[in-house]
Design an enzyme around this catalytic site. Sequence first.
Site: not given
Length: 373
Positions: A30, A42, A125, A198, A214
């Site tokens: 990052r 990744e 992705y 989550c 939500c």
Amino acid sequence: MKTWTAEELQQLRKRMKVWFSKQGRSLPWRETHDPYAIWVSEIMLQQTQVATVIPYFHRFLDAFPTVTALADAPEERVLLHWAGLGYYRRAKQLHAASKVIRDQWEGCFPRDYDAILALPGIGRYTAGAISSFAYDMRAPIVEANTQRLYARLLRLRGQLTERTIQNHLWKFASDILPERSGSGRLNQAVMELGSQVCTPKAPLCHECPLQSLCPTYAHSEQSEIPSPKPSKVYEDKVEVALLVRDEGCRYLLRRCQAGERWAGLWDFPRFDVTSAQSEDELMTSASRQFSDRFGASVCLSDEAMQIKHGVTRYRISLRCFHASVEGSNGNPLEPLRGEDSPDAVWCSVHRLTEVPLSSTGKRIAKHLAGLQR
């Protein structure tokens, strides 16, 4: 299914920006916009936890600092630096894609989404992640953490693998992105929220910046959405690894062939003995299969260790036996077919660390090293 208004989407972007600036973890990939480094991270992060990946990421980039350096390296060296991460097909595809970039893009990572998507081993992705993280393109991403988050934000019922569900998830992933700059940062934020808050079980809704938006939280359906996956059915297998040692205390290794498990890596000779009904049958079967493969008879002695592990749909019990080649007059190299073949070698224990071994091969090598202390 919830339909989000433009105002709610804007609220989501604002809240995620604030939350991520305070709660986002500091991770090495990052801290850069280098597409090569992001790509490596990744691929490594696929089915592997962050804490495991970090040291591998640093070592890999130290060994192969540029995409050209990776492309120019022999596959065996690439696999050696990947050893321990598992899913070795990822490393092979990474290596193959680096050669495409070297040969077709003059060593410069492409900036075009379709060109990135066309590289070996890169799906929708990964192409979106590289495009948005490195170039801040407005490229949506859907992966394990974000699809769970999106399913709850949409109150989507059904298996996440269903095509209709996937279409809804990808559309929402696109809808939340800002029209101008900031897509990369927002994609990182929703991935972080899915990973850290989550969660699949017992999500930390009290810590979620999107709690009031939500619908799944509003209806107390967090344990129902997404729909639980069907239980995986495993097949039990029994295999034998032979730790064949010569007079010079070297051990026989075999390179796994294309189409086999761990193709391209090295392993101790290993055979499926699942059908054996007794200990005698097990040892006889392993001896016969060794003879068929190497053209020599082998004598099994003490059992060194047992390893239980899983590969895809198999639960494997691996029994490891010390062994020696019979009738070799002190030189077991003579009767072995392929002794000069690049796919069968004798290796001393202290050099096993220099060989890209399978995951179980590494555990066996560690055991053998302990015996020599």
